[in-house]
Design an enzyme around this catalytic site. Structure first.
Site, mmCIF file in Angstrom:
data_model
loop_
_atom_site.group_PDB
_atom_site.id
_atom_site.type_symbol
_atom_site.label_atom_id
_atom_site.label_comp_id
_atom_site.label_asym_id
_atom_site.label_seq_id
_atom_site.Cartn_x
_atom_site.Cartn_y
_atom_site.Cartn_z
ATOM 1 C CB CYS A 47 -17.678 -17.219 35.872
ATOM 2 S SG CYS A 47 -17.724 -16.133 37.316
ATOM 3 C CB CYS A 53 -20.127 -10.438 36.500
ATOM 4 S SG CYS A 53 -18.556 -9.556 36.601
ATOM 5 C CB CYS A 56 -17.146 -12.245 31.086
ATOM 6 S SG CYS A 56 -15.536 -12.574 31.833
ATOM 7 C CB CYS A 126 -12.636 -13.547 38.941
ATOM 8 S SG CYS A 126 -12.365 -12.524 37.471
ATOM 9 C CD GLN A 229 -0.813 -3.217 25.743
ATOM 10 O OE1 GLN A 229 -1.933 -3.689 25.596
ATOM 11 N NE2 GLN A 229 -0.456 -2.060 25.205
ATOM 12 C CG PHE A 256 -0.486 8.311 21.599
ATOM 13 C CD1 PHE A 256 -1.247 9.263 22.252
ATOM 14 C CD2 PHE A 256 -0.437 8.319 20.207
ATOM 15 C CE1 PHE A 256 -1.971 10.216 21.522
ATOM 16 C CE2 PHE A 256 -1.147 9.254 19.475
ATOM 17 C CZ PHE A 256 -1.922 10.207 20.137
ATOM 18 C CB CYS A 346 -7.510 -0.433 22.918
ATOM 19 S SG CYS A 346 -7.681 1.327 23.278
#
Length: 388
Positions: A47, A53, A56, A126, A229, A256, A346
């Site tokens: 990219c 950016c 990433c 992107c 997700q 959750f 996560c």
């Protein structure tokens, strides 16, 4: 000269002499002057916006070294708590598969922010967003200019069953001209829903059909700004791991539970608890429509976690807490006597903290499945099975 051995949690390469080098990959060489000489795992970033950016941080890693980074993040978090566990091979989502993202808009700019900055990088390409979402970037930029957006707004994009779902927070233009511009934009670009929230809650301005997200074959009403997700591949990997972890349990508590990503995938009687009222209401309705044996409860599991006595009513437990983890619930899980626990996380650090409490209570981490669905970022997910 020194050799880059691994990539640290924030994305810098770590050399065998302890030096850190940005934008380096395992196998690179670091000169005495600090220059990075690319090695076999250093790829050309695809990219034009990298590394400016902040969407990433690791496009310079090939798939092998990026998968290793995901696993190392988990192993490092466990080691910091004095723990270890068998790690399975990392499952990576392909490029251009992200179906959920938050962009930022201001004065003609639209994109992710720069790394460690509030500056918006105006997105022109992107390699992580799903094509239907990226296709909206230029039209949204033009729409915001037409509507006179000057102060910063956040643009929450998601790919629902009916198409792109857009929630704009921090901006809610009024008047006939704005309404006509929004309607024309949504019609032209096949938008499933567009909602605006200027601080008083989402107000839907366009939704020709009720917006849903299909989970395990069951359409569930998708609230504006709802959680799902990040990729369908990531969802499949986590669901498969959870199903394996609970095995043939006849009764399961899903804590959750969100919209029911796991509750709807389990062939068991499920108790689903969730603190977000719109999510648990959507799950309750979807389960009722399909006559699924899922009992739902709107419950704040941080303030009112399930007690040991409540947990012991089930054969297995599934939990998927937010990034902060489930410290309060983990204390009770440590003392319960269910057959197995599937923990989806996560955040490897909060997972390892909770795992330490559970291991101290007599649990063992049977295995961990690393998942890299936030491709080329330092964001890592996992699913783990705990057994006595």
């Amino acid at each position: 000269m020194s050799l880059i051995l691994r990539v640290a949690a924030r994305g810098d390469g770590v050399a065998d002499d302890g030096r850190h080098a940005p934008l380096s990959a395992p196998g690179d060489t670091l000169t005495d002057a600090g220059e990075v000489v690319p090695g076999p795992h250093h790829q050309a970033p695809p990219c034009r916006h990298f590394p400016d950016c902040g969407g990433c941080q690791l496009q310079h890693l090939d798939d092998e070294s990026y998968a290793g980074f995901v696993a190392d993040r988990i192993a490092g978090a466990l080691d910091a708590q004095g723990l270890s566990a068998p790690l399975r091979p990392t499952l990576l989502s392909p490029p251009r598969t992200r179906r959920r993202a938050t962009l930022h808009a201001e004065r003609g700019l639209l994109g992710f922010t720069a790394e460690a900055s509030h500056r918006i990088v105006d997105m022109r390409e992107c390699h992580i967003l799903a094509p239907p979402l990226f296709a909206l970037v230029a039209p949204l930029r033009a729409l915001f200019q037409k509507l006179g957006l000057k102060r910063r707004a956040d643009v929450h994009l998601a790919l629902a069953d009916q198409g792109p779902d857009i929630l704009v927070t921090g901006f809610a233009p009024e008047g006939l001209a704005a309404a006509e511009a929004i309607t024309a934009f949504c019609e032209r670009h096949a938008v499933a829903r567009l909602s605006l929230d200027d601080g008083l809650g989402p107000e839907t301005r366009w939704e020709p059909q009720p917006v849903t997200i299909t989970l395990s074959g069951i359409p569930v009403a998708f609230p504006p700004g709802g959680f799902l997700q990040a990729t369908s591949q990531g969802e499949d990997a986590l669901v498969a791991a959870v199903r394996e972890a609970v095995g043939d349990a006849r009764t399961v508590a899903d804590l959750f539970a969100g919209l029911g990503t796991f509750a709807l995938a389990l062939p068991a009687r499920v108790y689903a608890a969730e603190g977000a009222r719109d999510a648990i209401t959507a799950l309750k309705s979807a389960a009722a429509m399909r006559a699924r044996p899922i009992f739902t409860e709107h419950r704040d599991l941080f303030r009112r976690p399930l007690t040991v006595a409540e947990l012991d009513r089930f054969d297995a437990i599934v939990l998927d807490p937010p990034r902060a983890g489930a410290r309060e619930q983990a204390a009770a899980l440590a003392d319960c006597t269910v057959a197995s626990i599937a923990y989806v996380s996560c955040n490897p650090s909060s997972f390892a903290r909770d795992a330490k409490a559970m291991v101290a209570g007599g649990w063992r981490i049977d295995w961990i499945q690393p998942v890299g669905q936030f491709r080329w970022s330092t964001h890592v997910e996992l699913a783990a099975r705990f057994v006595r």
